[in-house]
Motif scaffolding. Structure first.
Motif, PDB file in Angstrom:
ATOM      1  N   GLU A 128      20.734   8.969  -1.777  1.00 16.86           N
ATOM      2  CA  GLU A 128      22.067   8.785  -0.470  1.00 16.86           C
ATOM      3  C   GLU A 128      22.645   8.352   1.000  1.00 16.86           C
ATOM      4  OE1 GLU A 128      25.026   6.958  -3.068  1.00 16.86           O
ATOM      5  OE2 GLU A 128      22.998   6.907  -4.430  1.00 16.86           O
ATOM      6  N   LEU A 129      22.286   9.656   1.304  1.00 14.30           N
ATOM      7  CA  LEU A 129      22.272   9.688   2.259  1.00 14.30           C
ATOM      8  C   LEU A 129      21.081   9.167   3.476  1.00 14.30           C
ATOM      9  CD1 LEU A 129      22.393  13.660   3.224  1.00 14.30           C
ATOM     10  CD2 LEU A 129      24.409  12.566   3.267  1.00 14.30           C
ATOM     11  N   GLU A 130      20.320   8.349   2.831  1.00 11.91           N
ATOM     12  CA  GLU A 130      19.660   7.727   4.449  1.00 11.91           C
ATOM     13  C   GLU A 130      20.020   6.159   3.487  1.00 11.91           C
ATOM     14  OE1 GLU A 130      16.350   5.864   5.540  1.00 11.91           O
ATOM     15  OE2 GLU A 130      16.971   7.833   5.817  1.00 11.91           O
ATOM     16  N   LYS A 131      20.428   5.121   2.264  1.00  9.41           N
ATOM     17  CA  LYS A 131      20.936   4.444   2.268  1.00  9.41           C
ATOM     18  C   LYS A 131      22.475   4.353   3.005  1.00  9.41           C
ATOM     19  CE  LYS A 131      19.515   3.805  -2.614  1.00  9.41           C
ATOM     20  NZ  LYS A 131      19.944   3.657  -3.375  1.00  9.41           N
ATOM     21  N   HIS A 185      31.780  18.151   5.800  1.00 11.58           N
ATOM     22  CA  HIS A 185      30.901  16.974   6.598  1.00 11.58           C
ATOM     23  C   HIS A 185      31.848  15.508   5.703  1.00 11.58           C
ATOM     24  CE1 HIS A 185      28.800  19.351   9.049  1.00 11.58           C
ATOM     25  NE2 HIS A 185      27.381  19.531   8.570  1.00 11.58           N
ATOM     26  N   PHE A 186      32.374  15.644   4.764  1.00  6.70           N
ATOM     27  CA  PHE A 186      32.161  14.631   3.878  1.00  6.70           C
ATOM     28  C   PHE A 186      33.513  14.504   4.331  1.00  6.70           C
ATOM     29  CE2 PHE A 186      29.485  16.584   0.035  1.00  6.70           C
ATOM     30  CZ  PHE A 186      28.259  15.806   0.360  1.00  6.70           C
ATOM     31  N   LYS A 187      34.624  15.656   4.011  1.00  9.74           N
ATOM     32  CA  LYS A 187      36.012  15.216   4.829  1.00  9.74           C
ATOM     33  C   LYS A 187      36.133  14.338   6.200  1.00  9.74           C
ATOM     34  CE  LYS A 187      40.151  17.692   5.738  1.00  9.74           C
ATOM     35  NZ  LYS A 187      41.063  19.157   5.933  1.00  9.74           N
ATOM     36  N   GLN A 188      35.007  15.024   7.110  1.00  8.90           N
ATOM     37  CA  GLN A 188      35.403  14.206   8.262  1.00  8.90           C
ATOM     38  C   GLN A 188      34.820  12.804   8.556  1.00  8.90           C
ATOM     39  OE1 GLN A 188      33.350  16.656  11.897  1.00  8.90           O
ATOM     40  NE2 GLN A 188      32.735  18.188  10.284  1.00  8.90           N
ATOM     41  N   CYS A 189      33.875  12.454   7.460  1.00  9.90           N
ATOM     42  CA  CYS A 189      33.134  11.113   7.265  1.00  9.90           C
ATOM     43  C   CYS A 189      34.101  10.144   6.393  1.00  9.90           C
ATOM     44  CB  CYS A 189      31.930  11.277   5.939  1.00  9.90           C
ATOM     45  SG  CYS A 189      30.250  11.600   6.707  1.00  9.90           S
ATOM     46  N   GLU A 239      31.914   4.634   1.170  1.00 11.16           N
ATOM     47  CA  GLU A 239      33.052   4.887   0.642  1.00 11.16           C
ATOM     48  C   GLU A 239      32.358   4.893  -1.022  1.00 11.16           C
ATOM     49  OE1 GLU A 239      36.445   3.230   1.005  1.00 11.16           O
ATOM     50  OE2 GLU A 239      36.683   3.421   2.578  1.00 11.16           O
ATOM     51  N   GLN A 240      31.583   4.367  -1.471  1.00 12.03           N
ATOM     52  CA  GLN A 240      30.811   5.102  -2.753  1.00 12.03           C
ATOM     53  C   GLN A 240      29.566   5.741  -3.318  1.00 12.03           C
ATOM     54  OE1 GLN A 240      30.452   0.455  -4.301  1.00 12.03           O
ATOM     55  NE2 GLN A 240      31.837   0.285  -4.544  1.00 12.03           N
ATOM     56  N   ARG A 241      29.011   5.649  -1.563  1.00 10.93           N
ATOM     57  CA  ARG A 241      28.070   6.425  -1.949  1.00 10.93           C
ATOM     58  C   ARG A 241      28.458   8.201  -1.376  1.00 10.93           C
ATOM     59  NH1 ARG A 241      24.054   3.579  -2.716  1.00 10.93           N
ATOM     60  NH2 ARG A 241      23.572   1.136  -2.006  1.00 10.93           N
ATOM     61  N   LEU A 242      29.348   7.434  -0.858  1.00 14.13           N
ATOM     62  CA  LEU A 242      29.761   9.597  -0.337  1.00 14.13           C
ATOM     63  C   LEU A 242      30.896  10.147  -1.563  1.00 14.13           C
ATOM     64  CD1 LEU A 242      32.446   8.692   3.076  1.00 14.13           C
ATOM     65  CD2 LEU A 242      30.346  11.216   2.894  1.00 14.13           C
ATOM     66  N   GLN A 285      34.262  -4.083   6.776  1.00 10.44           N
ATOM     67  CA  GLN A 285      35.264  -3.673   5.207  1.00 10.44           C
ATOM     68  C   GLN A 285      33.821  -3.624   4.130  1.00 10.44           C
ATOM     69  OE1 GLN A 285      37.440  -6.600   5.195  1.00 10.44           O
ATOM     70  NE2 GLN A 285      38.808  -5.863   6.422  1.00 10.44           N
ATOM     71  N   HIS A 286      32.664  -4.810   3.795  1.00 11.05           N
ATOM     72  CA  HIS A 286      31.978  -4.685   3.074  1.00 11.05           C
ATOM     73  C   HIS A 286      31.445  -3.073   2.876  1.00 11.05           C
ATOM     74  CE1 HIS A 286      32.992  -8.018   1.259  1.00 11.05           C
ATOM     75  NE2 HIS A 286      32.704  -8.631   2.315  1.00 11.05           N
ATOM     76  N   LEU A 287      30.463  -2.589   4.628  1.00 11.18           N
ATOM     77  CA  LEU A 287      30.026  -2.196   4.846  1.00 11.18           C
ATOM     78  C   LEU A 287      30.862  -0.016   4.549  1.00 11.18           C
ATOM     79  CD1 LEU A 287      28.282  -2.752   8.418  1.00 11.18           C
ATOM     80  CD2 LEU A 287      27.473  -2.610   6.493  1.00 11.18           C
ATOM     81  N   MET A 288      31.574  -0.488   5.374  1.00 14.03           N
ATOM     82  CA  MET A 288      32.741   0.663   4.426  1.00 14.03           C
ATOM     83  C   MET A 288      33.147   1.358   3.361  1.00 14.03           C
ATOM     84  SD  MET A 288      33.660   2.259   7.576  1.00 14.03           S
ATOM     85  CE  MET A 288      31.837   1.360   7.793  1.00 14.03           C
ATOM     86  N   GLN A 289      33.485  -0.131   2.678  1.00 20.26           N
ATOM     87  CA  GLN A 289      33.464  -0.090   0.783  1.00 20.26           C
ATOM     88  C   GLN A 289      32.372   0.610   0.423  1.00 20.26           C
ATOM     89  OE1 GLN A 289      34.757  -3.106  -0.640  1.00 20.26           O
ATOM     90  NE2 GLN A 289      36.123  -3.243   0.225  1.00 20.26           N
ATOM     91  N   ASP A 290      31.238   0.530   0.515  1.00 15.87           N
ATOM     92  CA  ASP A 290      29.523   0.987   0.316  1.00 15.87           C
ATOM     93  C   ASP A 290      28.986   2.082   0.512  1.00 15.87           C
ATOM     94  OD1 ASP A 290      26.549  -0.046  -0.669  1.00 15.87           O
ATOM     95  OD2 ASP A 290      26.458   0.314   0.775  1.00 15.87           O
TER      96      ASP A 290
END
Length: 298
Positions: free
Chosen positions: A286-289, A235-239, A165-168, A158-163
């Motif tokens: 951001e993509l690297e992160k 690609h943003f939408k698919q992510c 999402e913020q970068r997206l 869940q923490h990974l997903m939140q991070d």
């Protein structure tokens, strides 16, 4: 819901005078790899235990440690190893017959020999019924440990997903800014080209507006980034859809990141406009992160 590939779980239970402890650790791995470390007499359960793990874990290296100890509060005595005693007595008889050695083993002598007395945690399982019961016990303990492991992996996921999402969201902001700046690329190139020609003008040549227009048209076609921006938006939408999917997404997310990197690199190679180049650099960071986070997502 997505899970992290990193986690820890454990369980402990008692059966037949023994305390069985299970410890599970999981880390990143491209596939699902299960490594079991347990007493030798339980190696026959390895396949069924591995299949149980694979019901819970789809990706990651999973190390499982199973340890058995005697519950000394309930079992405080040693057990006679009859097989070892018979083997020692048979060996003594052979010495007497073949080599003419005289003498008999006393109880004291036998008890002093290795492996004659087994501590409670080394009592062998002698029959099929006992083996089956132990198999059920190990399955029960493993499932409890796996549930503990998955609870931790779920929270970390869940923490990974939140991070991510913020970068997206940050990538979306940069994308929108690129859309705004893209039309100015040709205009700036035209102005710079006309200014440079004007500065070089010494009345030795005549400015040809038609050739200038052709040059600008060629540059406009070569520097156009509309297709890359459209694909990035897709690609943003698919992510975002992947983050909401109830499936294993790690590999798909990694593929999408590679595709987004490709589009951003193309934009960078086409652009000679400072505002766009700056956004390209920020996007790549951001993509690297996101890539680093995706490497830990199941």
């Amino acid at each position: 819901m997505s899970f992290s590939m990193t986690g820890y779980g454990q369980s402990s239970l008692q059966y037949a005078g023994y305390k069985v402890e299970l410890e599970i650790k999981s880390v990143n791995h491209r596939y699902c790899e299960v490594v079991l470390r347990m007493p030798r007499e339980w190696t026959c359960f390895e396949d069924v235990l591995r299949r149980t793990v694979q019901q819970y874990v789809k990706r990651g290296r999973v190390d499982i440690y199973i340890n058995k100890e005697a519950d000394l509060e309930n079992v405080a005595y040693a057990t006679l190893n009859h097989s070892a005693v018979k083997a020692y007595l048979h060996a003594a008889d052979q010495l007497n017959v073949q080599y003419g050695l005289e003498g008999k083993l006393t109880v004291k002598d036998i008890l002093a020999l290795p492996d004659v007395l087994l501590s409670p945690d080394r009592v062998p399982i002698d029959n099929e019924e006992d083996m089956e019961k132990w198999g059920d016990v190990l399955q029960e303990g493993l499932r409890k440990a796996l549930e503990s492991l998955m609870t931790m992996r779920r929270k970390e996921g869940q923490h990974l997903m939140q991070d991510v999402e913020q970068r997206l969201e940050r990538l979306q902001v940069l994308h929108d800014e690129m859309v705004t700046y893209a039309p100015h690329v040709v205009e700036e190139h035209r102005n710079k080209l006309r200014q440079r020609l004007t500065e070089l003008q010494d009345n030795s040549f005549t400015l040809d507006d038609q050739k200038l227009g052709m040059e600008i048209a060629v540059y406009a076609d070569r520097s156009n980034i509309d297709e890359e921006l459209i694909r990035l938006q897709s690609h943003f939408k698919q992510c975002r859809e992947l983050l909401l999917a109830d499936e294993v997404i790690g590999r798909k997310l990694d593929f999408l990141i590679q595709e987004m990197n490709r589009e951003v690199n193309t934009i960078g190679s086409k652009s000679n406009y400072l505002a766009l180049v700056t956004r390209v650099v920020e996007m790549k960071a951001e993509l690297e992160k996101i890539r680093e986070q995706a490497a830990n997502i199941e």
